[in-house]
Motif scaffolding. Structure first.
Motif, mmCIF file in Angstrom:
data_model
loop_
_atom_site.group_PDB
_atom_site.id
_atom_site.type_symbol
_atom_site.label_atom_id
_atom_site.label_comp_id
_atom_site.label_asym_id
_atom_site.label_seq_id
_atom_site.Cartn_x
_atom_site.Cartn_y
_atom_site.Cartn_z
ATOM 1 N N UNK A 55 0.821 -1.208 0.000
ATOM 2 C CA UNK A 55 0.000 0.000 0.000
ATOM 3 C C UNK A 55 0.860 1.264 0.000
ATOM 4 N N UNK A 56 1.982 1.224 0.703
ATOM 5 C CA UNK A 56 2.894 2.370 0.702
ATOM 6 C C UNK A 56 3.466 2.581 -0.705
ATOM 7 N N UNK A 57 3.942 1.512 -1.334
ATOM 8 C CA UNK A 57 4.518 1.605 -2.676
ATOM 9 C C UNK A 57 3.464 2.027 -3.694
ATOM 10 N N UNK A 58 2.280 1.464 -3.593
ATOM 11 C CA UNK A 58 1.197 1.779 -4.522
ATOM 12 C C UNK A 58 0.785 3.244 -4.416
ATOM 13 N N UNK A 59 0.908 3.819 -3.241
ATOM 14 C CA UNK A 59 0.515 5.220 -3.086
ATOM 15 C C UNK A 59 1.564 6.178 -3.652
ATOM 16 N N UNK A 60 2.815 5.719 -3.804
ATOM 17 C CA UNK A 60 3.870 6.617 -4.268
ATOM 18 C C UNK A 60 4.271 6.405 -5.725
ATOM 19 N N UNK A 61 4.595 5.177 -6.128
ATOM 20 C CA UNK A 61 5.236 4.960 -7.429
ATOM 21 C C UNK A 61 4.399 5.352 -8.637
ATOM 22 N N UNK A 62 3.091 5.247 -8.638
ATOM 23 C CA UNK A 62 2.326 5.721 -9.792
ATOM 24 C C UNK A 62 2.175 7.250 -9.848
ATOM 25 N N UNK A 63 2.701 7.958 -8.867
ATOM 26 C CA UNK A 63 2.506 9.408 -8.799
ATOM 27 C C UNK A 63 3.427 10.170 -9.752
ATOM 28 N N UNK A 64 3.007 11.389 -10.064
ATOM 29 C CA UNK A 64 3.823 12.274 -10.893
ATOM 30 C C UNK A 64 5.143 12.606 -10.185
ATOM 31 N N UNK A 65 5.088 12.749 -8.876
ATOM 32 C CA UNK A 65 6.289 13.037 -8.085
ATOM 33 C C UNK A 65 7.336 11.936 -8.266
ATOM 34 N N UNK A 66 6.925 10.674 -8.212
ATOM 35 C CA UNK A 66 7.849 9.555 -8.388
ATOM 36 C C UNK A 66 8.429 9.549 -9.799
ATOM 37 N N UNK A 67 7.578 9.790 -10.791
ATOM 38 C CA UNK A 67 8.038 9.800 -12.185
ATOM 39 C C UNK A 67 9.068 10.885 -12.434
ATOM 40 N N UNK A 68 8.915 12.027 -11.775
ATOM 41 C CA UNK A 68 9.873 13.123 -11.942
ATOM 42 C C UNK A 68 11.162 12.860 -11.168
#
Length: 187
Positions: A55-68
């Motif tokens: 759940x922690x990973x799922x909340x972060x990695x698909x985000x625009x912040x992670x992609x940048x």
């Protein structure tokens, strides 16, 4: 048969998280560490998570912040195959994720018997002890972070039998992290 590898960051006093599950100590980025993490993420494998880490990973990695911030790692985390062990999740909604509800060791034996890429546990402290106890983890990649918490959660709580490992290699980073690669000791 597929191999099962562990990648986890721990403190100098052996905790993978603080008492509330926080892991802010693990975020000691610099150019050298970021390059290592990006190359490590490209190593392939089917990622294995417990519910909390999933759940922690799922909340972060698909985000625009992670992609940048970390585009290579974000792409790998989002597109690669994943497994989550949980008795409470109703379904796994992150791209390419299978949900397993059964006994952790029994399910891992089935996963290891399947064809496909090796399996990689990332974080997921709740999985480490039962899989280590069952001698199902083939290699351990532990990142020692130069911080002492004084208290927290240990990876190996619940391991009843001594676990013998052999050091394969080490690497020291400018940010103070030290990576230790271990394999199961040969009998």
């Amino acid at each position: 048969m597929r191999s099962l590898h562990l990648f986890n960051q721990i403190t100098l006093d052996g905790y993978f998280s603080d008492l509330r599950g926080g892991m802010s100590f693990a975020h000691r980025a610099d150019d050298e560490w970021t390059e290592f993490a990006s190359n490590n993420a490209q190593g392939g494998g089917e990622l294995v998570f417990g519910r909390v880490t999933y759940q922690m990973m799922q909340s972060f990695w698909p985000s625009e912040q992670a992609a940048k911030a970390m585009p290579v790692i974000a792409e790998r985390m989002n597109s690669g195959p994943k497994v989550v062990f949980s008795r409470t999740l109703e379904r796994a909604t992150w791209n390419n994720t299978r949900l397993l509800r059964g006994d952790i060791a029994a399910e891992m034996r089935k996963l290891k018997a399947e064809s496909g890429p090796d399996l990689v546990i990332m974080g997921s402290g709740s999985l480490v002890a039962p899989l280590a106890q069952a001698r199902l983890i083939d290699s351990y990649q532990l990142v020692i972070c130069p911080i002492v918490l004084g208290q927290g959660k240990t990876l190996f709580a619940g391991v009843a039998d001594q676990l013998e490992l052999e050091l394969e290699k080490t690497r020291v980073f400018k940010n103070g992290n030290v990576v230790l690669w271990y394999t199961q000791a040969r009998a």
